[in-house]
Design an enzyme around this catalytic site. Sequence first.
Site, short mmCIF file in Angstrom:
data_model
loop_
_atom_site.label_atom_id
_atom_site.label_comp_id
_atom_site.label_asym_id
_atom_site.label_seq_id
_atom_site.Cartn_x
_atom_site.Cartn_y
_atom_site.Cartn_z
CE LYS A 112 31.64 -15.02 7.63
NZ LYS A 112 30.51 -15.32 8.57
CD GLU A 129 27.46 -3.76 21.15
OE1 GLU A 129 28.37 -4.57 20.94
OE2 GLU A 129 26.92 -3.10 20.24
CB SER A 150 31.29 -7.76 18.30
OG SER A 150 32.17 -8.80 17.90
CG PHE A 192 23.06 -11.22 14.41
CD1 PHE A 192 21.75 -10.83 14.67
CD2 PHE A 192 24.02 -11.01 15.41
CE1 PHE A 192 21.40 -10.23 15.88
CE2 PHE A 192 23.68 -10.41 16.61
CZ PHE A 192 22.36 -10.03 16.84
CD GLU A 234 28.44 -17.21 12.03
OE1 GLU A 234 28.56 -16.22 11.26
OE2 GLU A 234 29.05 -17.31 13.10
CB CYS A 288 25.50 -0.96 15.58
SG CYS A 288 25.09 -0.13 14.07
P1 NAD Z 1 30.25 -10.64 15.35
O1 NAD Z 1 31.45 -9.80 15.55
O2 NAD Z 1 30.07 -11.82 16.24
O3 NAD Z 1 30.24 -11.25 13.85
C1 NAD Z 1 30.43 -10.42 12.72
C2 NAD Z 1 31.07 -11.25 11.62
O4 NAD Z 1 32.34 -11.73 12.06
C3 NAD Z 1 30.24 -12.47 11.23
O5 NAD Z 1 30.26 -12.63 9.84
C4 NAD Z 1 30.96 -13.62 11.93
O6 NAD Z 1 30.86 -14.84 11.23
C5 NAD Z 1 32.40 -13.15 11.99
N1 NAD Z 1 33.10 -13.64 13.17
C6 NAD Z 1 32.58 -13.85 14.42
N2 NAD Z 1 33.53 -14.31 15.25
C7 NAD Z 1 34.67 -14.38 14.54
C8 NAD Z 1 36.00 -14.77 14.87
N3 NAD Z 1 36.34 -15.17 16.10
N4 NAD Z 1 36.94 -14.71 13.90
C9 NAD Z 1 36.62 -14.31 12.66
N5 NAD Z 1 35.37 -13.93 12.30
C10 NAD Z 1 34.41 -13.96 13.23
O7 NAD Z 1 28.99 -9.68 15.39
P2 NAD Z 1 27.45 -10.06 15.38
O8 NAD Z 1 27.10 -10.69 16.69
O9 NAD Z 1 27.10 -10.78 14.13
O10 NAD Z 1 26.78 -8.62 15.28
C11 NAD Z 1 26.52 -7.80 16.40
C12 NAD Z 1 27.64 -6.82 16.64
O11 NAD Z 1 27.84 -6.03 15.48
C13 NAD Z 1 27.32 -5.82 17.74
O12 NAD Z 1 28.48 -5.61 18.51
C14 NAD Z 1 26.94 -4.55 17.00
O13 NAD Z 1 27.13 -3.36 17.69
C15 NAD Z 1 27.86 -4.65 15.82
N6 NAD Z 1 27.37 -3.86 14.71
C16 NAD Z 1 28.03 -2.70 14.44
C17 NAD Z 1 27.59 -1.90 13.42
C18 NAD Z 1 28.30 -0.63 13.10
O14 NAD Z 1 28.01 -0.07 12.05
N7 NAD Z 1 29.21 -0.14 13.90
C19 NAD Z 1 26.48 -2.27 12.66
C20 NAD Z 1 25.84 -3.48 12.95
C21 NAD Z 1 26.31 -4.26 13.99
#
Ligand code: NAD
Length: 495
Positions: free
Chosen positions: A173, A380, A226, A149, A176, A281
């Site tokens: 994808k 985090e 994450s 997000f 959401e 991040c």
């Molecule tokens: P998230 O892991 O909750 O979601 C990321 C994606 O995975 C979304 O599209 C979501 O719909 C999907 N998703 C979520 N739960 C899922 C599940 N149980 N099964 C399958 N798919 C699932 O992450 P977020 O909250 O959207 O973003 C924040 C996180 O992203 C933080 O931890 C941040 O550090 C990390 N991030 C990392 C980088 C990097 O380059 N390392 C960059 C941006 C964000």
Amino acid sequence: MNRISHWIDGKVVEGTSGRSGVVWNPATGEQQASVDFASAAELDHAVAVAKGAFASWRATNLSRRAEVMFHMRELVSANRKEIASLLSAEHGKVLSDALGEVARGLENIEFACGIPNLLKGGYSEQASTGVDVYSIKQPLGVVAGITPFNFPAMVPMWMFANAIACGNTFVLKPSEKDPSASMFIADLLKQAGLPDGVFNVVNGDKVAVDRILEHPDIAAVSFVGSTPIAKYIYETGTRNGKRVQALGGAKNHMLVLADADLDMAADAAVSAAYGSAGERCMAISVVLAQDAIADQLVAKIQQRIPNIKVGPASEPDNEMGPLITGEHRDKVAGYVGGAAAEGATLVVDGREGAPDGGGFFLKPSLIDHAKPGMKVYDDEIFGPVLTVTRIDSYAEGLDLINKNLYGNGTAIFTRDGGAARQFEFDVQVGMVGVNVPIPVPVSYYSFGGWKASLFGDQHMYGPDGINFFTRSKVVTSRWPDPSTSTIDLGFPQNR
Ligand code: NAD
């Protein structure tokens, strides 16, 4: 109520699953849209379309692919304000921050404009008499991107620009929580001349993600999110035979040595910790301050915090917006509330004085004397919370960074070139800043962390991005030359 659907085969396609999610306005706390959640069958349809588009797109010549990217570059640039306002509306980040996100995303489209050069292989003439050997890079087929997000425009651009320029077709994808930027970008790609079906957006949740991970026609998955989900994506995707790069979470430490310019370090810590409400991040979440200057540095950071203007993106002076959801705001506030009981010192409590109304606001918090073993240090938090850990030496600071679960970004603040160089050599982190707090690499390098911040071998975008979205083929070739033709049943040797 605004409804956000899918983008498949060059047009908006309404979802049929009957499932949907809420898109909040984080500045007011009200629902502003609903987003369709795809079923496995809808995801299958998008993949079938992308598969159908692959043969002709991969055969499209490099000049034409570059031309589409150049065109897209102009369109994103011309529409940067529109994209930024979509980001502000759904994510909550202030306009200046959103414009920065678009600019950093755009760099990746600019990089992909050089695709004819980037896809050059190697050539060895006369490897054997009359035999030439050369390597070529070919696209993988249908590839998928799954994005978080916090950068709803930039992270998709990290992925699709190189993927498409390399000749793949793409299924995205998006998160959401803020899907509109992806839909807008899809329309721009069509305007840029990209053939229908080459870029598709499927909105959804775990159902769509799980289908991506098992779909036999998806060759590779690029993920950012994450750490627990990144690990799941990597393990499941690779088990199903896919190439996967999965970037995870972070806990970025900024090491401030006693000889640092403390005003510069305080400005950097405040900018990097509280920008985008800490939902980056590459945000700095821990300052490691050498004992000799720790009191001074904490005081300087504390002095700066009241000047940060917190409020909705609709007011152009604001510097920090709300968090993404009420649930996330409450989780972050919980860390702040629990810090004192863990033995840390709450210097600035961001739960106080947040803007009125129903928005998901939290002001910046500063927590001193944080230590490993405390949740506020270990987890985090992903919010506007900066913790300070006091250290007696460079070696203690380095040890803390290297022991940390994550290894995304880090920074050292010092005037000592030797110490900085040693830090670059020693530190087990993928992206390092020297007096630069958020060292996000430019698009012609690659982005990626170490340890639990990245699962997979290839970093994101730049040269690694080209490698990730292609596979190489080596051709050994001889043209018939009657004068050199003989029968030889021995193993081929270079002669
Ligand atoms: P998230 O892991 O909750 O979601 C990321 C994606 O995975 C979304 O599209 C979501 O719909 C999907 N998703 C979520 N739960 C899922 C599940 N149980 N099964 C399958 N798919 C699932 O992450 P977020 O909250 O959207 O973003 C924040 C996180 O992203 C933080 O931890 C941040 O550090 C990390 N991030 C990392 C980088 C990097 O380059 N390392 C960059 C941006 C964000």
